[in-house]
Design a protein around this motif. Structure first.
Motif, mmCIF file in Angstrom:
data_model
loop_
_atom_site.group_PDB
_atom_site.id
_atom_site.type_symbol
_atom_site.label_atom_id
_atom_site.label_comp_id
_atom_site.label_asym_id
_atom_site.label_seq_id
_atom_site.Cartn_x
_atom_site.Cartn_y
_atom_site.Cartn_z
ATOM 1 N N UNK A 77 0.741 -1.095 -0.010
ATOM 2 C CA UNK A 77 0.087 0.204 -0.143
ATOM 3 C C UNK A 77 0.883 1.329 -0.158
ATOM 4 N N UNK A 78 2.220 0.961 0.178
ATOM 5 C CA UNK A 78 3.180 2.296 0.175
ATOM 6 C C UNK A 78 2.994 2.806 -1.180
ATOM 7 N N UNK A 79 3.268 4.286 -1.153
ATOM 8 C CA UNK A 79 3.238 4.960 -2.455
ATOM 9 C C UNK A 79 4.635 5.470 -2.957
ATOM 10 N N UNK A 80 5.812 5.113 -2.243
ATOM 11 C CA UNK A 80 6.752 5.507 -2.695
ATOM 12 C C UNK A 80 7.399 4.304 -3.850
ATOM 13 N N UNK A 81 7.431 4.705 -5.014
ATOM 14 C CA UNK A 81 7.934 3.748 -5.984
ATOM 15 C C UNK A 81 9.514 3.595 -5.615
ATOM 16 N N UNK A 82 10.155 4.328 -5.063
ATOM 17 C CA UNK A 82 11.822 4.709 -5.023
ATOM 18 C C UNK A 82 12.220 3.818 -3.911
ATOM 19 N N UNK A 92 6.333 1.742 8.249
ATOM 20 C CA UNK A 92 6.544 1.870 6.933
ATOM 21 C C UNK A 92 6.185 3.445 6.705
ATOM 22 N N UNK A 93 5.281 4.055 7.562
ATOM 23 C CA UNK A 93 4.700 5.355 7.334
ATOM 24 C C UNK A 93 6.208 6.213 7.378
ATOM 25 N N UNK A 107 9.925 10.065 4.982
ATOM 26 C CA UNK A 107 11.205 10.627 5.127
ATOM 27 C C UNK A 107 11.392 11.131 6.572
ATOM 28 N N UNK A 108 10.826 10.568 7.750
ATOM 29 C CA UNK A 108 11.123 11.040 8.869
ATOM 30 C C UNK A 108 12.550 11.123 9.376
ATOM 31 N N UNK A 146 -1.092 7.586 9.346
ATOM 32 C CA UNK A 146 -0.593 6.915 7.870
ATOM 33 C C UNK A 146 -0.574 5.516 8.003
ATOM 34 N N UNK A 147 -0.027 4.849 8.921
ATOM 35 C CA UNK A 147 0.095 3.597 9.357
ATOM 36 C C UNK A 147 -1.436 3.079 9.608
ATOM 37 N N UNK A 148 -2.167 3.755 10.178
ATOM 38 C CA UNK A 148 -3.626 3.169 10.387
ATOM 39 C C UNK A 148 -4.346 2.927 8.909
#
Lengths: 172, 464
Positions: free
Chosen positions: B75-80, B128-129, B134-135, B191-193
């Motif tokens: 479900x993550x959105x970062x493709x990199x 993952x969030x 990028x925290x 975001x994790x939720x």
């Protein structure tokens, strides 16, 4: 006349003393997937069984027989299923001192072709166990496994599953 | 001294880059991802070593954990970013993430979570969030005074020395112990939720996890995760407030057939009185009464449970595991959940107002509550296990909650509205492997024949 009477008595006595067929019962899976004939020396273990797993204890301290439904699987074949399982059993977190003692062989279980193999490993108490296992991918893509294990190497070479497999019927 | 030197050279590189024209956005983003990956990969071995090394889970548990992780990470959105999960051999309950997609969870936390997939999805979603937002990398660069580099996408990283990466790694490890800051943690919770819910897990899993951590923390177990994050009560409250957003937007019912069925449901009051397992029959309450009276078919007699409570309503859950009561409390009405033996397992208050009625969802994990409060009437869904409340009528004046075909219906004025709970999918491993069983040793007495007598001996109590 007397001789023939004795002969009849002898024949009757012989018939009574002759070993009959082993006692067995018909087992029907509660989920309605399969049925077979299972010897009465196999004791059903309700406490360790579930709708997807039927467990039987045999004679001695180690004889064990169990059938497991695994639900839908994405394996393309029974061989891929067997290979992946053996890979995980033999890998880290798998079975201690794993050794494949009988390579993959094709086997038919009531019209469905699967893969059998046998392996040895050490249990948590340090006992060396031998296990014979059949991997099946049923029509519709469900995974199924039949396993027999014991503390004797014969479990791998000559598992006493002939009768069970001969009477095996799929109920789908 | 060395940091100062590195910082000076970085500034020079940055100025040069800006003068020469910074690389295009896509190129900068690619370099940033490479920097994150390099930083994370360089720090991971230190973290693994610090937490007792990698822990190899037993096969079946590993497949289950990997499947939950795969679903949430998908479900993550970062493709990199390519996400990987490592289990750490520490009994401390903790989880971490490093820039570049390196996620870690301790065996202590897995043990606390047990087989609750919603809790596992919540913690993995949270970690993952952190990477998605990028925290970690931003916090490190800020700490090192290099936030300007972060803003331009760390475009100069290919020119940076190994020394800078080493320093960044050290800073990362130090900061990891303290968390990424209050705002970052709350953002990761939210975001994790969302990631967990999108992956088909109960969005209330995070609440259950916080409760489990609080319970374990009070039992004096090492709960490091708990101490590095914002106040758990506040986190729980925010997660609970967001629960209703995972229900579908209420829509007005226009189907005549559904309206007829709702009318029939409204006129029937039979549901929930008989124990679905067939042992008890609830007696009519009529007026509020002290305790709840049941006829126990097993003992062929009457029993009274919770005699001290003034009970207004009672209903069996659809599976017969629980009996819900509406009880007049000292301050306000409470919902009590009893087990099958009459023991109170939960006492729940609704801060939004007074509960006037309730009804069980067909799956038995949710209880629809009709609530009357200062803000008007509302319908809420109570996650019984998690003790979490979702105000599903979303600000509409609502009453008369009814379940039908898996959806919750409520009346708003003369119209009926429906809303659906979040859709959950149980974990199904795509490539499972059969279990390997061993016989459990059973201690059985031995029968010895001595002439015409038989003797039973005590089983040998020697450890296997």
């Amino acid at each position: 006349m007397a001789a023939s009477r004795w002969l009849i008595v002898l024949l009757l006595a012989a018939a009574l003393c002759a070993p009959g067929p082993a006692e067995a019962s018909t087992l029907t899976d509660p989920t309605g997937l399969y049925s077979t004939l299972i010897g009465d020396h196999w004791v059903y273990q309700a406490h360790h069984s579930s709708p997807d797993l039927m467990v039987f204890y045999g004679e001695g301290d180690f004889e064990l027989l169990y059938f497991q439904r695994l639900g839908p699987v994405s394996y393309p074949s029974a061989l891929a299923f067997a290979q992946r399982s053996v890979e995980l059993y033999s890998g880290p977190g798998g079975l201690e001192q794993f050794e494949l003692v009988q390579d993959f062989r094709e086997i038919e279980v009531a019209g469905v072709w699967g893969i059998s193999c046998a392996y040895a490993y050490q249990d948590g108490q340090g006992n060396r166990l031998w296990e014979y296992r059949i991997f099946l991918v049923l029509p519709g893509g469900e995974g199924f496994s039949i396993a027999f294990s014991d503390s004797k190497p014969e479990a791998a070479e000559d598992p006493p599953l002939e009768e069970i497999l001969r009477h095996w019927r799929w109920l789908f | 001294m060395r940091t100062k030197g590195v910082r000076r050279s970085l500034t020079l590189v940055l100025v040069l880059l800006l003068l020469l024209g910074a690389p295009a956005g896509a190129c900068a983003a690619g370099l940033a991802a490479r920097f994150e990956r390099t930083l994370g990969a360089g720090t991971a071995p230190t973290l693994i070593k610090e937490y007792g090394g990698e822990y190899i889970l037993p096969i079946q548990q590993r497949l289950w954990v990997e499947e939950v992780f795969r679903r949430v990470a998908a479900q993550s959105e970062r493709e990199d970013v390519e996400y990987t999960l490592t289990v750490l051999n520490s009994k401390e309950a903790n989880a971490f993430s490093l820039p570049g997609g390196f996620i870690f969870i301790t065996r202590g936390l897995l043990s606390l979570i047990g087989s609750d997939e919603a809790q596992l999805a919540a913690v993995l979603g949270h970690e993952i969030a952190h990477v998605e937002k990028k925290h970690g990398v931003n916090a490190v660069l800020r700490q090192m005074g290099l936030s300007v580099l972060a803003e331009v996408g760390v475009a100069a990283i290919d020119f940076l020395s190994a020394e800078l990466l080493r320093l960044a790694g050290l800073t990362l490890v130090q900061m990891l112990q303290a968390g990424w800051g209050r705002e970052a943690e709350l953002e990761a919770d939210a975001l994790g939720q969302e990631l967990a819910a999108r992956a088909g897990f109960d969005p209330a899993g995070g609440i259950a996890l916080l409760d489990a951590l609080a319970q374990a923390d009070s039992a004096d177990q090492p709960m490091h995760l708990f101490r590095t994050h914002p106040e758990p009560g506040q986190r729980r409250k925010i997660l609970e407030e967001k629960l209703a957003l995972f229900w579908s937007e209420p829509v007005e019912v226009t189907s005549w057939e559904v309206l007829e069925r709702l009318k029939q449901g409204r006129n029937s009051h039979t549901g929930g009185r008989s124990d679905p397992k067939g042992r008890y029959v609830l007696e009519e309450l009529g007026e509020p009464s002290l305790g709840v009276r049941l006829f126990d078919q097993q003992i062929q007699g009457h029993v009274t449970w919770v005699e001290e409570a003034l009970v207004r309503n009672a209903a069996w859950s659809p599976q017969g595991e629980h009996l819900a009561l509406l009880v007049e409390g000292k301050v306000q009405r409470e919902v009590w959940i009893l087990n099958r033996w009459g023991a109170v397992v939960k006492r729940l208050q609704v801060p939004q107002g007074t509960v006037t009625a309730f009804s069980w969802a067909p799956q038995g994990s949710l209880l629809a509550l009709e609530v009357e409060g200062p803000a008007g009437r509302a319908v809420a869904a109570l996650h019984v296990q998690m003790e979490a409340l979702a105000l599903v009528s979303r600000g509409l004046e609502a009453q008369e909650a009814l379940w039908l075909d898996g959806a919750l219906y409520f009346r708003h004025g003369e119209s009926w509205y429906s809303t659906r709970p979040p859709q959950m999918r149980p974990v199904q491993v795509a490539e499972p492997v059969p279990v390997v069983l061993q016989r459990q040793r059973v201690l059985t007495p031995t029968l010895i024949r001595e002439g015409n007598t038989f003797r039973l001996t005590r089983p040998e109590l020697t450890p296997p």
